[in-house]
Design an enzyme around this catalytic site. Structure first.
Site, short mmCIF file in Angstrom:
data_model
loop_
_atom_site.label_atom_id
_atom_site.label_comp_id
_atom_site.label_asym_id
_atom_site.label_seq_id
_atom_site.Cartn_x
_atom_site.Cartn_y
_atom_site.Cartn_z
N VAL A 36 143.13 102.19 46.88
CA VAL A 36 143.97 101.60 47.58
C VAL A 36 145.52 101.35 47.30
CG1 VAL A 36 144.02 99.15 48.59
CG2 VAL A 36 141.85 100.07 48.10
N ASP A 55 140.96 94.62 43.49
CA ASP A 55 141.44 93.31 42.54
C ASP A 55 140.43 93.19 41.54
OD1 ASP A 55 143.64 93.04 44.39
OD2 ASP A 55 142.98 91.34 45.25
N LYS A 66 143.02 82.33 45.95
CA LYS A 66 144.39 82.79 46.54
C LYS A 66 144.63 83.52 47.80
CE LYS A 66 146.41 86.27 44.24
NZ LYS A 66 147.10 87.06 45.19
N ASN A 67 143.82 84.49 47.79
CA ASN A 67 144.24 85.38 48.79
C ASN A 67 143.85 84.89 50.30
OD1 ASN A 67 145.38 86.97 47.27
ND2 ASN A 67 143.81 88.70 47.33
N ARG A 106 149.71 83.41 38.53
CA ARG A 106 149.77 83.57 39.87
C ARG A 106 148.36 83.43 40.36
NH1 ARG A 106 150.84 89.02 41.98
NH2 ARG A 106 150.24 88.00 43.69
N CYS A 111 155.71 96.51 44.00
CA CYS A 111 155.45 95.84 42.77
C CYS A 111 154.73 96.66 41.66
CB CYS A 111 154.54 94.57 42.99
SG CYS A 111 152.94 94.82 43.38
N ARG A 153 155.15 88.97 47.31
CA ARG A 153 154.90 89.98 48.34
C ARG A 153 154.41 89.20 49.73
NH1 ARG A 153 155.00 94.66 49.72
NH2 ARG A 153 153.44 94.09 50.97
N ARG A 176 154.50 99.30 48.15
CA ARG A 176 153.66 98.54 49.21
C ARG A 176 154.68 98.37 50.42
NH1 ARG A 176 151.13 93.56 45.74
NH2 ARG A 176 149.50 93.45 47.57
N PRO A 177 154.42 99.41 51.25
CA PRO A 177 155.24 99.28 52.43
C PRO A 177 154.63 98.51 53.59
CG PRO A 177 154.12 101.46 52.59
CD PRO A 177 153.51 100.49 50.99
N ILE A 178 155.51 97.87 54.55
CA ILE A 178 155.11 96.85 55.59
C ILE A 178 155.22 97.65 57.02
CG2 ILE A 178 155.51 94.82 54.41
CD1 ILE A 178 158.06 94.62 56.10
N ASP A 179 155.16 98.98 57.05
CA ASP A 179 155.21 99.70 58.37
C ASP A 179 154.07 99.08 59.45
OD1 ASP A 179 153.51 100.85 56.34
OD2 ASP A 179 153.21 102.71 57.76
N LEU A 180 152.77 98.80 58.83
CA LEU A 180 151.95 98.28 59.80
C LEU A 180 152.05 97.20 60.34
CD1 LEU A 180 148.85 99.91 57.77
CD2 LEU A 180 150.08 100.89 59.91
C1 LIG Z 1 147.91 88.21 49.31
C2 LIG Z 1 146.83 88.99 49.37
O1 LIG Z 1 145.77 88.93 50.26
N1 LIG Z 1 146.75 90.26 48.57
C3 LIG Z 1 145.78 91.02 48.67
C4 LIG Z 1 146.08 92.14 49.93
O2 LIG Z 1 147.40 92.79 49.79
P1 LIG Z 1 148.21 93.21 50.98
O3 LIG Z 1 147.91 92.65 52.18
O4 LIG Z 1 149.49 93.35 50.44
O5 LIG Z 1 147.30 94.68 50.85
P2 LIG Z 1 147.21 95.63 51.81
O6 LIG Z 1 145.57 95.75 52.54
O7 LIG Z 1 148.19 95.60 53.01
O8 LIG Z 1 147.47 97.19 51.28
C5 LIG Z 1 146.55 98.04 51.01
C6 LIG Z 1 147.33 99.50 51.09
O9 LIG Z 1 147.77 99.34 52.55
C7 LIG Z 1 149.29 100.16 52.28
N2 LIG Z 1 150.02 99.47 53.52
C8 LIG Z 1 149.99 98.09 53.55
C9 LIG Z 1 150.50 97.81 54.64
C10 LIG Z 1 151.60 98.51 55.35
O10 LIG Z 1 152.07 98.06 56.36
N3 LIG Z 1 151.55 99.72 54.99
C11 LIG Z 1 150.80 100.38 54.03
O11 LIG Z 1 150.94 101.34 53.82
C12 LIG Z 1 149.65 99.48 50.90
O12 LIG Z 1 150.81 99.90 50.47
C13 LIG Z 1 148.33 99.63 49.90
O13 LIG Z 1 148.33 100.76 49.36
O14 LIG Z 1 145.04 93.10 50.00
C14 LIG Z 1 145.06 93.86 48.94
C15 LIG Z 1 143.91 95.01 49.04
O15 LIG Z 1 142.97 94.44 49.13
C16 LIG Z 1 144.63 93.08 47.41
O16 LIG Z 1 144.81 93.96 46.27
C17 LIG Z 1 145.58 91.83 47.53
O17 LIG Z 1 145.20 90.90 46.25
C1 LIG Z 2 147.27 92.42 43.81
C2 LIG Z 2 146.92 91.16 44.15
O1 LIG Z 2 147.57 89.95 44.81
P1 LIG Z 2 149.10 90.30 45.56
O2 LIG Z 2 148.82 91.02 47.08
O3 LIG Z 2 149.65 88.88 45.97
O4 LIG Z 2 150.14 90.89 44.76
C3 LIG Z 2 145.83 90.45 43.61
O5 LIG Z 2 145.67 89.44 43.85
O6 LIG Z 2 145.20 91.15 42.62
#
Ligand SMILES: CC(=O)N[C@H]1[C@@H](OP(=O)(O)OP(=O)(O)OC[C@H]2O[C@@H](n3ccc(=O)[nH]c3=O)[C@H](O)[C@@H]2O)O[C@H](CO)[C@@H](O)[C@@H]1O
Ligand SMILES: C=C(OP(=O)(O)O)C(=O)O
Length: 435
Positions: A329, A307, A22-23, A399, A119, A95, A124-128
């Protein structure tokens, strides 16, 4: 209401097949926005609700998407006139849709994407992601719940990520493929899914080096073209079946699973006394009579995957002795444990660590999934609980797991998925079969 009903006490044995990841497929579907020429054909695609959601997002952007469920393939064509807006309706469902931001910006110089929000597992911010786009020369505005990014042309830059975010790494990597000049991203995520995405981008004609290490270097190119690509195996689905085998004292071959992608999990399973053997056809997992307690700390890859944390917590619950589980995480990924309390789980949460008291005699109960891996964990607990466990909120399971209950049933679990209409009858049948 749909639910999964499971009666515990069966040893799992046999062979199970794993789907594509999926990822990996979700960002690769977003990458299919990039090619101006040619079609992209993806194979080994998992048939999951998240994949349908991502298909809807990119269809809305005018990418032609043809899904062939039977052959687990998707054909994509982004050569027409694309739209730049990914609406709330779809982004709010998943997301991961935020990863269309980078490809849209690269291809159209304009992207408007609904804010994805947090969620159940935490904020789960997207600042980065945004910091990366700005560094490449995008102007970012946030209004009415949307992020609007515009540029006169992306230009390569040096970007350091404060945290190796998977999504931010993917978004910046995709944007940089069509930026002018060289982009160097440091402290990037190193997950196998990042490597799969880089492989697809390179097949499309991009110049991406270093995926899988801490630094990715991208030399921008003029344009990209469609490709054929088979999605990598899902290491988290494979890991979930490894846990199922270990938990039930089973003997299961997880076909074509890649041990290298699951090293931290395998090493923890071995520490618990589980036998894990690499065979020609996959990974065989043989559960011990008694599981030993362990300490686990989730970390970005190649650390222990968050995960897999909910699933492994079920092993810790039944292990003989006290275990520790630290989640670094996500800030709120223990909700499955509160549901497991209904099944007699004994633990204490202290900040981001849980002390799991172990030796639990789990009892079946009615429990509700709160997120994807929580759903898997509750079903796993049901496999070793006394009597019947009923798990609801299966939209989360769908999902990320394809035919999960059928795969478990084929390994010998007593498990059914039912809806309200057949509920009474099937439930009675299961009760009856016990007598
Ligand atoms: C679709 C997908 O691939 N999902 C995976 C992806 O989610 P996703 O890409 O959302 O996870 P991230 O690695 O970005 O997030 C990890 C941590 O970084 C923080 N963060 C992230 C982005 C940002 O701009 N700012 C910030 O602070 C998040 O809040 C979280 O605490 O990686 C996660 C961590 O391995 C997995 O659990 C998810 O299954
Ligand atoms: C947290 C997960 O996925 P997503 O980032 O798509 O919510 C997951 O696959 O366990």
């Amino acid at each position: 209401m749909e639910k999964i009903i499971v009666r515990g006490g069966h040893r799992l044995s046999g062979t199970v097949e794993i789907e594509g990841a999926k990822n990996a497929v979700l960002p690769i579907l977003a990458a299919a926005i990039l090619p101006k020429k040619g079609r992209t054909v993806l194979t080994n695609v998992p048939i999951l609700s998240d994949v349908y959601t991502m298909n809807n997002v990119i269809r809305f952007l005018n990418v032609e998407v043809g899904m062939d469920e039977k052959n687990k393939a998707i054909e994509l064509d982004a050569t027409g006139k694309l739209s730049y807006e990914a609406p709330f309706k779809y982004v709010s469902q998943m997301r991961a849709s935020i990863v269309v931001l980078g490809p849209l910006l690269a291809r159209l110089k304009h992207a408007k994407v609904a804010m994805p929000g947090g969620c159940a597992i935490g904020s789960r911010p997207i600042d980065l992601h945004l910091k990366g786009m700005e560094a490449l020369g995008a102007k970012i505005e946030q209004h009415d719940g949307y992020i609007e990014a515009t540029t006169t042309g992306l230009v390569g830059a040096n970007i350091y990520l404060d945290f190796p975010s998977v999504g931010a790494t993917q978004n910046i990597m995709m944007a940089a493929t069509l930026a002018k000049g060289v982009t160097v991203i440091e402290n990037v995520a190193r997950e196998p899914e990042i490597v799969d995405l880089a492989n697809v981008l390179n097949k499309m004609g991009a110049n991406v080096k270093g995926a899988g290490t801490e630094t990715i270097r991208i030399v921008g190119v003029e344009e990209l073209h469609g490709v054929e690509h088979a999605i990598i195996q899902d290491r988290i689905e494979a890991g979930t079946f490894m846990v199922a085998a270990a938990l039930t004292k089973g003997n299961v071959l997880i076909k074509d699973a890649i041990a290298e992608h699951n090293i931290p999990l395998i090493s923890k399973l071995e520490e618990m006394g589980v036998l894990v053997q690499e065979e020609e056809k996959g990974i065989r997992v043989i559960g011990p009579k008694e599981l030993k307690p362990i300490a686990i700390k989730t970390l970005p890859y190649p650390g222990f995957p968050t995960d897999m944390q909910p699933q492994v917590s079920v092993l810790q619950l039944v292990a003989h002795g006290t275990s520790l589980l630290t989640e670094t995480v996500f800030e709120n990924r223990f909700m499955h444990l509160e549901e497991l309390r209904r099944m007699n789980a004994d633990f204490k949460i202290e900040g981001n660590t849980v002390i799991i008291y172990g030796s639990a005699k789990l009892n079946g109960a009615q429990v509700a999934a709160t997120d994807l891996r929580a759903a898997a964990a509750l079903i796993l607990a049901g496999l070793v609980a006394r009597n019947i466990t009923q798990v609801t909120q299966l939209k989360y399971l769908d999902r990320g797991y394809y035919k999960f209950h059928e795969k478990l049933a084929s390994l010998g679990a007593e498990i059914k998925r039912i809806d309200d209409v057949v509920e009474k009858q099937d439930y009675r049948l299961m009760q009856h079969s016990r007598k």
